[in-house]
Design a protein around this motif. Sequence first.
Motif, PDB file in Angstrom:
ATOM      1  N   GLU A 230      20.176 -14.311 -44.856  1.00 23.66           N
ATOM      2  CA  GLU A 230      19.546 -15.075 -45.942  1.00 23.66           C
ATOM      3  C   GLU A 230      18.632 -16.188 -45.454  1.00 23.66           C
ATOM      4  O   GLU A 230      17.596 -16.446 -46.046  1.00 23.66           O
ATOM      5  N   TRP A 240      25.447 -23.968 -51.085  1.00 21.02           N
ATOM      6  CA  TRP A 240      25.049 -22.576 -51.360  1.00 21.02           C
ATOM      7  C   TRP A 240      26.132 -21.628 -50.877  1.00 21.02           C
ATOM      8  O   TRP A 240      26.380 -20.589 -51.503  1.00 21.02           O
ATOM      9  N   ASN A 243      29.057 -21.976 -53.356  1.00 25.63           N
ATOM     10  CA  ASN A 243      28.798 -21.297 -54.636  1.00 25.63           C
ATOM     11  C   ASN A 243      28.999 -19.788 -54.526  1.00 25.63           C
ATOM     12  O   ASN A 243      29.385 -19.138 -55.491  1.00 25.63           O
ATOM     13  N   LYS A 244      28.765 -19.237 -53.347  1.00 30.30           N
ATOM     14  CA  LYS A 244      28.903 -17.791 -53.192  1.00 30.30           C
ATOM     15  C   LYS A 244      30.288 -17.374 -52.687  1.00 30.30           C
ATOM     16  O   LYS A 244      30.826 -16.370 -53.137  1.00 30.30           O
TER      17      LYS A 244
END
Length: 294
Positions: A230, A240, A243-244
Amino acid sequence: MPTKQELDIWRKAGKASSEVKKYAKTLIKKGASIVDIADKIEKEIYKYGKPSFPVNIAINEKAAHYAPLYNDKTILADDIVKVDFGVSIDGYPTDTAFTIDLSGKNASMMRATEKALQEAIKLATPGRKVCEIGRKVHETITQQGFSPIRNLSGHEIQRYTLHAGLSIPNYDNGNETILEENMIIAIEPFSTTGTGIVKDGKESGDYSLIEKKPVRDANARKILEFIEKEYSTLPFAGRWIYNKFGLRGMNSLRLLCEHGIVKNYNELIEISKKPVIQFENTVLVKDKPEILTE
Ligand code: MN
Ligand code: MN
């Protein structure tokens, strides 16, 4: 130097940053949570491209490198709030920052810093020595009774590299390297009522992959693969990952830091703990300099 086609993409990324900036300014209010602000700005950025780096929200004496932590509970009050972000399209990143003074007590330092940026941009012309830009920033800020931060600087920007080679100083550091036509540079004066030096503070939510090494833990391996795919070596936010992947993701991220695979950045704070103001734009070096992020 970038080709005409590349410059067109950069101009598009700059225009997008300018749109995002208008929106971001509406979010800076007393009572707002900084995690919420960063989430909203990043969501807006994804309408145009990708974040050049995690949205940084540095308050008061924090000068830079502060992305909100995943569990950050900070709520804005009478603060000096610096928002630093960029939109990247096809790997062509931009970088821009603004300050909002919710305390209302620093109008003259706000004006001095904005003026330093405007004056410095006028000097972003081919053949210019970078120390002349530094001298102008220093002069403009000190004339109003404030100090520029000397160990933070602007920088050249290249595709996939936000901080490429050349630094653009905020004082006359004697560097006589000259700007070339069509260089892309970020100019970012910081000013303070304090000493004008920053040092490392607490850990921030900014991370980046620094060295790929084998790792035994299966979950950490999964997170490392995700980061590589990513973000590659570009900065990313711990938020991030949270959140995943949730808390397990954060634990793996800690493990990757311990193994020296991922670096966790520290916030940079003004050494005398005095407030800091920053303005930044990405500029195309020309006889008539072109501000991309405005
Ligand atoms: Mn920036
Ligand atoms: Mn920058």
